[in-house]
Design a protein around this motif. Sequence first.
Motif, PDB file in Angstrom:
ATOM      1  N   UNK A 204       0.839  -1.203   0.000  1.00 33.06           N
ATOM      2  CA  UNK A 204       0.000   0.000   0.000  1.00 33.06           C
ATOM      3  C   UNK A 204       0.871   1.249   0.000  1.00 33.06           C
ATOM      4  N   UNK A 205       2.000   1.205   0.732  1.00 33.60           N
ATOM      5  CA  UNK A 205       2.922   2.350   0.749  1.00 33.60           C
ATOM      6  C   UNK A 205       3.555   2.555  -0.624  1.00 33.60           C
ATOM      7  N   UNK A 206       3.847   1.466  -1.317  1.00 32.98           N
ATOM      8  CA  UNK A 206       4.409   1.572  -2.666  1.00 32.98           C
ATOM      9  C   UNK A 206       3.445   2.282  -3.610  1.00 32.98           C
ATOM     10  N   UNK A 207       2.153   2.013  -3.447  1.00 36.39           N
ATOM     11  CA  UNK A 207       1.147   2.615  -4.317  1.00 36.39           C
ATOM     12  C   UNK A 207       1.058   4.128  -4.137  1.00 36.39           C
ATOM     13  N   UNK A 208       1.610   4.640  -3.032  1.00 37.80           N
ATOM     14  CA  UNK A 208       1.559   6.085  -2.783  1.00 37.80           C
ATOM     15  C   UNK A 208       2.756   6.824  -3.388  1.00 37.80           C
ATOM     16  N   UNK A 209       3.739   6.086  -3.925  1.00 41.88           N
ATOM     17  CA  UNK A 209       4.884   6.743  -4.559  1.00 41.88           C
ATOM     18  C   UNK A 209       4.452   7.218  -5.943  1.00 41.88           C
ATOM     19  N   UNK A 210       4.522   8.504  -6.228  1.00 37.32           N
ATOM     20  CA  UNK A 210       4.028   9.004  -7.525  1.00 37.32           C
ATOM     21  C   UNK A 210       4.879   8.552  -8.688  1.00 37.32           C
ATOM     22  N   UNK A 211       4.278   8.500  -9.862  1.00 39.12           N
ATOM     23  CA  UNK A 211       5.009   8.143 -11.067  1.00 39.12           C
ATOM     24  C   UNK A 211       6.159   9.127 -11.276  1.00 39.12           C
ATOM     25  N   UNK A 212       7.339   8.605 -11.565  1.00 38.69           N
ATOM     26  CA  UNK A 212       8.522   9.448 -11.726  1.00 38.69           C
ATOM     27  C   UNK A 212       9.247   9.693 -10.419  1.00 38.69           C
ATOM     28  N   UNK A 213       8.630   9.274  -9.304  1.00 37.09           N
ATOM     29  CA  UNK A 213       9.249   9.457  -7.999  1.00 37.09           C
ATOM     30  C   UNK A 213      10.023   8.224  -7.572  1.00 37.09           C
ATOM     31  N   UNK A 214      11.024   8.417  -6.728  1.00 41.23           N
ATOM     32  CA  UNK A 214      11.832   7.316  -6.215  1.00 41.23           C
ATOM     33  C   UNK A 214      11.973   7.463  -4.707  1.00 41.23           C
ATOM     34  N   UNK A 215      12.142   6.346  -4.030  1.00 37.51           N
ATOM     35  CA  UNK A 215      12.393   6.372  -2.595  1.00 37.51           C
ATOM     36  C   UNK A 215      13.375   5.250  -2.271  1.00 37.51           C
ATOM     37  N   UNK A 216      13.833   5.205  -1.029  1.00 34.66           N
ATOM     38  CA  UNK A 216      14.773   4.169  -0.613  1.00 34.66           C
ATOM     39  C   UNK A 216      14.070   3.182   0.311  1.00 34.66           C
ATOM     40  N   UNK A 217      14.703   2.042   0.519  1.00 29.76           N
ATOM     41  CA  UNK A 217      14.140   1.043   1.432  1.00 29.76           C
ATOM     42  C   UNK A 217      14.019   1.637   2.839  1.00 29.76           C
ATOM     43  N   UNK A 218      15.037   2.388   3.254  1.00 27.62           N
ATOM     44  CA  UNK A 218      15.018   2.991   4.586  1.00 27.62           C
ATOM     45  C   UNK A 218      13.899   4.023   4.711  1.00 27.62           C
ATOM     46  N   UNK A 219      13.711   4.822   3.666  1.00 30.96           N
ATOM     47  CA  UNK A 219      12.657   5.843   3.700  1.00 30.96           C
ATOM     48  C   UNK A 219      11.276   5.192   3.732  1.00 30.96           C
ATOM     49  N   UNK A 220      11.111   4.092   2.992  1.00 35.18           N
ATOM     50  CA  UNK A 220       9.829   3.396   2.983  1.00 35.18           C
ATOM     51  C   UNK A 220       9.546   2.785   4.348  1.00 35.18           C
ATOM     52  N   UNK A 221      10.578   2.234   4.973  1.00 37.06           N
ATOM     53  CA  UNK A 221      10.414   1.681   6.326  1.00 37.06           C
ATOM     54  C   UNK A 221      10.016   2.788   7.297  1.00 37.06           C
ATOM     55  N   UNK A 222      10.640   3.951   7.147  1.00 39.95           N
ATOM     56  CA  UNK A 222      10.297   5.101   7.980  1.00 39.95           C
ATOM     57  C   UNK A 222       8.855   5.517   7.743  1.00 39.95           C
ATOM     58  N   UNK A 223       8.426   5.493   6.481  1.00 44.27           N
ATOM     59  CA  UNK A 223       7.079   5.936   6.116  1.00 44.27           C
ATOM     60  C   UNK A 223       6.004   5.057   6.745  1.00 44.27           C
ATOM     61  N   UNK A 224       6.251   3.765   6.873  1.00 40.49           N
ATOM     62  CA  UNK A 224       5.237   2.877   7.456  1.00 40.49           C
ATOM     63  C   UNK A 224       5.370   2.780   8.973  1.00 40.49           C
ATOM     64  N   UNK A 225       6.245   3.619   9.538  1.00 33.98           N
ATOM     65  CA  UNK A 225       6.355   3.668  10.995  1.00 33.98           C
ATOM     66  C   UNK A 225       7.229   2.598  11.601  1.00 33.98           C
ATOM     67  N   UNK A 226       8.090   1.951  10.774  1.00 35.75           N
ATOM     68  CA  UNK A 226       8.984   0.916  11.285  1.00 35.75           C
ATOM     69  C   UNK A 226      10.390   1.174  10.745  1.00 35.75           C
ATOM     70  N   UNK A 227      11.048   2.223  11.258  1.00 37.58           N
ATOM     71  CA  UNK A 227      12.331   2.683  10.703  1.00 37.58           C
ATOM     72  C   UNK A 227      13.465   1.670  10.765  1.00 37.58           C
ATOM     73  N   UNK A 228      13.363   0.658  11.635  1.00 33.92           N
ATOM     74  CA  UNK A 228      14.426  -0.340  11.740  1.00 33.92           C
ATOM     75  C   UNK A 228      14.136  -1.584  10.892  1.00 33.92           C
ATOM     76  N   UNK A 229      13.086  -1.534  10.097  1.00 35.63           N
ATOM     77  CA  UNK A 229      12.645  -2.730   9.367  1.00 35.63           C
ATOM     78  C   UNK A 229      12.996  -2.683   7.883  1.00 35.63           C
ATOM     79  N   UNK A 230      14.097  -2.023   7.525  1.00 38.97           N
ATOM     80  CA  UNK A 230      14.459  -1.892   6.109  1.00 38.97           C
ATOM     81  C   UNK A 230      14.605  -3.248   5.428  1.00 38.97           C
ATOM     82  N   UNK A 231      15.210  -4.205   6.122  1.00 39.18           N
ATOM     83  CA  UNK A 231      15.414  -5.527   5.519  1.00 39.18           C
ATOM     84  C   UNK A 231      14.078  -6.236   5.316  1.00 39.18           C
ATOM     85  N   UNK A 232      13.191  -6.132   6.303  1.00 36.86           N
ATOM     86  CA  UNK A 232      11.868  -6.752   6.179  1.00 36.86           C
ATOM     87  C   UNK A 232      11.062  -6.093   5.066  1.00 36.86           C
TER      88      UNK A 232
END
Length: 293
Positions: A204-232
């Motif tokens: 669901x978080x991936x679906x919120x990334x706009x077309x042409x936009x990029x993010x990192x695994x760490x930023x996505x983990x931060x976005x879902x409220x689990x900043x230490x879960x980059x590997x997961x």
Amino acid sequence: MEHSIKSMGHYQTIANAMAYIRANTTKQPSLDELAEHACMSPYHFQRVFTEWAGVSPKKFLQYLTLQHAKAVISQTGNLAETADHCGLSGTSRLHDLFLSIEAVTPGAFKQLGEQLRLKYSINTCHFGNYMVASTEKGICYLHFFQDQFIALAELQQTWPKAELVQANDEHHVQVQAFFQNTNLQGAKIKLHLQGTPFQVKVWEALLRIPEGGLTSYASLAQHIGQPTASRAVGTAIGSNAIAFLIPCHRVIKSIGGIGEYRWGSERKMAMIGWEAARNQVQIEQLPEQLSMF
């Protein structure tokens, strides 16, 4: 900055609330009960929890309830007993829970796809050949492939008891139109997701990334409220069965590099470049469009 500093003070409160929900999932605590436990008003608790967790308290409780329900169904096979175990008032609420989150009934989950009919078709687009499959609810599988027999075997493995039929339907037509950049006339492509609560949350978080936009695994983990879960988060991204429509290609390494991709790094770079070009064209056309009004 003031808002961010103020929000940081809520971390322990929301962490405690999450722990409380986990410990009391089968009791189905209400919003008022959760807010009282957090010493907040229901309105304030709802807002702060959603800001931190990325989902509402109700949705978070639903994810945990669904996870518990799956475990009980797998052990007992009894839907009424499962509903009772989860603190739900009856099988109708269990039915609604499965449909609202995974668009599949508890009976269909119990049967692992038995009596579920999947339509699949082979198509091609500028990123290569792909296989798309759907249920009545929406697209459940979209893979780019080199060998269609391997792709079909993977689809059957994902839905082991489902009946596979090679045929088009409206969902497939929408995907073809999407890749051909055809106007869908306001129609939205519906997805039928099958995954754990954490996987669904990441998708669901991936679906919120706009077309042409990029993010990192760490930023996505931060976005879902689990900043230490980059590997997961990376593992959940790698489990995505719906290529491009769930845009896992928009996640790259924070330290540089394109990162891995289930359907090949070269294809990932092509997707990123294609979207960047489309986005640039739209930006260049914007002043002219504005001048028309």
